[in-house]
Motif scaffolding. Structure first.
Motif, PDB file in Angstrom:
ATOM      1  N   LYS A 108       0.581  -1.022   0.198  1.00 22.28           N
ATOM      2  CA  LYS A 108       0.153  -0.310  -0.253  1.00 22.28           C
ATOM      3  C   LYS A 108       1.125   1.080   0.103  1.00 22.28           C
ATOM      4  N   GLU A 109       1.362   1.007   0.615  1.00 23.97           N
ATOM      5  CA  GLU A 109       2.839   2.547   0.860  1.00 23.97           C
ATOM      6  C   GLU A 109       3.566   2.797  -0.705  1.00 23.97           C
ATOM      7  N   MET A 112       0.762   4.178  -3.077  1.00 26.58           N
ATOM      8  CA  MET A 112       0.686   6.017  -1.683  1.00 26.58           C
ATOM      9  C   MET A 112       1.327   6.746  -3.058  1.00 26.58           C
ATOM     10  N   ASN A 113       2.894   6.357  -2.906  1.00 27.80           N
ATOM     11  CA  ASN A 113       4.068   7.020  -3.346  1.00 27.80           C
ATOM     12  C   ASN A 113       4.052   7.370  -4.701  1.00 27.80           C
ATOM     13  N   ALA A 135      -3.689   5.558  -6.302  1.00 21.69           N
ATOM     14  CA  ALA A 135      -4.746   5.973  -4.839  1.00 21.69           C
ATOM     15  C   ALA A 135      -5.898   4.851  -4.195  1.00 21.69           C
ATOM     16  N   ALA A 138      -4.217   2.323  -3.488  1.00 25.00           N
ATOM     17  CA  ALA A 138      -3.488   2.239  -1.938  1.00 25.00           C
ATOM     18  C   ALA A 138      -4.638   2.015  -0.723  1.00 25.00           C
ATOM     19  N   TRP A 139      -6.336   2.297  -0.832  1.00 17.80           N
ATOM     20  CA  TRP A 139      -7.013   2.935  -0.151  1.00 17.80           C
ATOM     21  C   TRP A 139      -7.393   1.592  -0.053  1.00 17.80           C
ATOM     22  N   MET A 143      -4.161   2.217   3.469  1.00 15.00           N
ATOM     23  CA  MET A 143      -3.989   3.497   3.086  1.00 15.00           C
ATOM     24  C   MET A 143      -5.658   4.006   3.223  1.00 15.00           C
ATOM     25  N   ALA A 146      -5.143   8.108   2.221  1.00 15.25           N
ATOM     26  CA  ALA A 146      -5.135   7.343   0.305  1.00 15.25           C
ATOM     27  C   ALA A 146      -6.721   8.361  -0.561  1.00 15.25           C
TER      28      ALA A 146
END
Length: 225
Positions: A108-109, A112-113, A135, A138-139, A143, A146
């Motif tokens: 997830k990181e 997101m990055n 994003a 990631a959600w 995350m 996100a």
């Protein structure tokens, strides 16, 4: 994994006094048993100089070796180092390569990055659509922050405003911290007040769907099913 987790608790002093030597021993045991996070955590100790002198070369060796074993956390760490220019010369393109590799492994990181890189055009051409897609990924992996980027892109690019409102409802339910609520408040505006009753019903349905999926994900994370 348990050895690595115990080492992390001892390293930060959670539930017990900080004990870097014992943490190191647990991390070494984890790595010896084949858990790459043990090596990543040894690298973090070397990077921060926790219980030992700082050793950038040793930190990089640990991160790279763990990354070679396919550890997503190591790839994310190498990406952050490349972006920040701390232990390595700043290289946003290489950072994106690391983030993408981590994302492909379900980090997830990493997603997101990667979303932030596409949003800002750092190390890759600015691509709002790609930022939104990353994003969302990631959600889906847990995350919650996100959601803010998802909302920014949907509202800023003329996307589905009912979906944007659904993400705001969902994230405010999952995280009621002052920081999160402030993030939500900053994203409210005329676009939200102008939603029709039908759109608000779709927003609520979207929020319910997102929360249900996150609940299933958390149960699977805890119980492995």
């Amino acid at each position: 994994r348990a050895s690595s987790a115990l080492g992390e608790l001892l390293a930060v002093g959670e539930f017990a006094e900080p004990d870097s030597p014992k943490a190191t021993a647990y991390f070494q045991a984890a790595w010896k048993a084949g858990e790459p996070m043990g090596l990543v955590n040894l690298g973090i100790l070397a990077e921060e100089g926790a219980g030992r002198s700082k050793d950038a070369a040793e930190a990089l060796r640990c991160f790279r070796q763990a990354a070679d074993k396919g550890c997503a956390a190591a790839l994310v760490r190498l990406g952050v180092i490349s972006h920040d220019g701390d232990l390595l010369p700043k290289d946003d393109r290489q950072a994106v390569v690391y983030y993408r590799q981590a994302a492909e492994k379900g980090s997830k990181e990493g997603w997101m990055n990667l979303a932030i890189a596409h949003q800002r055009g750092q190390g890759t051409p600015r691509d709002p659509s790609a930022a939104l897609a990353c994003a969302r990924q990631a959600w889906n992996l847990g995350m919650t922050e996100a959601a803010y980027l998802v909302v920014d892109r949907l509202v800023g690019d003329g996307g589905d405003l009912a979906e944007a409102a659904g993400y705001l409802l969902a994230v405010s339910t999952l995280d009621d911290s002052d920081e999160s609520l402030a993030q939500v408040e900053r994203r409210k505006g005329p676009w939200l007040d102008g939603l029709s009753p039908e759109a608000m019903l779709r927003a609520i349905a979207t929020s319910d769907r997102l929360l249900e999926a996150e609940g299933r994900r958390r149960l699977q994370e805890i119980f492995g099913r």
